[in-house]
Design a protein around this motif. Structure first.
Motif: not given
Length: 234
Positions: A82-98
């Motif tokens: 985030p650009h501002m300290p009042d937000l949390l980081e976003l962590n993208f992870v992949g999901m594959d049902a198979a």
């Protein structure tokens, strides 16, 4: 600003990707969001994990331009800072049902590379919440709890993940626990062993400052462990 305020502000800022098809909030913030009135008292991390099904990867990647308040980390482009300290980081992870729950692979992409965790194949979409005008999807607690317990975890990160499992256990319904047990029964023996081993480790954890106290959940952990051990070879 409280942690709850930061979490809700992050969800609002990440709305473009959170409302993409198939996307789920996974990981440490799910117990916080499942608490009544989104109380967010089960703090174990300072990021928001966003599960991206590989079938919808292109759609999610196309929405990244709308994340005005974040930028990809130079060290890890699947993490958006985030650009501002009042937000949390976003962590993208992949999901594959198979995918096999014990495996992982990298989905290479110039805009949104993902580490696709096999254990997330155990996660099943659950309820949709309206949070401050953002409609976000959560996984069913039983499947996410199983995902947290099936993975071999070590060190501080491992202990934090086990505390996420504790938070999920504390907000799980009887139906969630029945779903967990059914999913556990369907696992291979070595993965069942990993689940029981992680529950045992969780029952022995010492308190961590600023995190849920594992001592208060030991009765729940022991009860679940006994349920899973029924019918298992000695």
């Amino acid at each position: 600003m409280t942690f709850r305020d930061r979490l809700l502000a992050t969800i609002a800022a990440a709305r473009p990707v959170l409302e993409a098809p198939g996307v789920l909030i996974v990981g440490s913030e799910v117990p916080n969001l499942l608490q009544p009135e989104v109380a967010a008292t089960l703090v174990v991390s300072q990021d928001l994990d966003i599960g991206v099904p590989i079938a919808h990867h292109a759609e999610v990647a196309s929405r990244l331009v709308d994340l005005r308040q974040f930028a990809p980390s130079a060290e890890e482009p699947s993490v958006w800072v985030p650009h501002m300290p009042d937000l949390l980081e976003l962590n993208f992870v992949g999901m594959d049902a198979a995918q096999d729950p014990a495996e992982a692979y990298v989905l290479a992409d110039p805009h949104l590379p993902l580490l696709v965790f096999g254990a997330l194949s155990l996660v099943v979409p659950g309820k949709t919440l309206d949070i401050g005008g953002s409609r976000v999807r959560l996984p069913r607690a039983g499947g996410l709890l199983l995902e947290k317990l099936v993975t071999d975890r070590t060190g501080d990160k491992g202990e934090r993940d086990l505390l996420v499992a504790l938070g999920l256990l504390q907000v799980a319904s009887d139906d969630d626990l029945s779903e967990l047990v059914a999913g556990y029964r369907a696992l291979r023996p070595e993965l069942q062993y990993a689940v029981r081993s992680n529950l045992t480790q969780l029952s022995l954890l010492a308190p961590h400052e600023g995190m849920p106290d594992p001592r208060t959940g030991r009765t729940l952990v022991h009860a679940l462990l006994r349920t899973l051990e029924r019918g298992e070879p000695s």
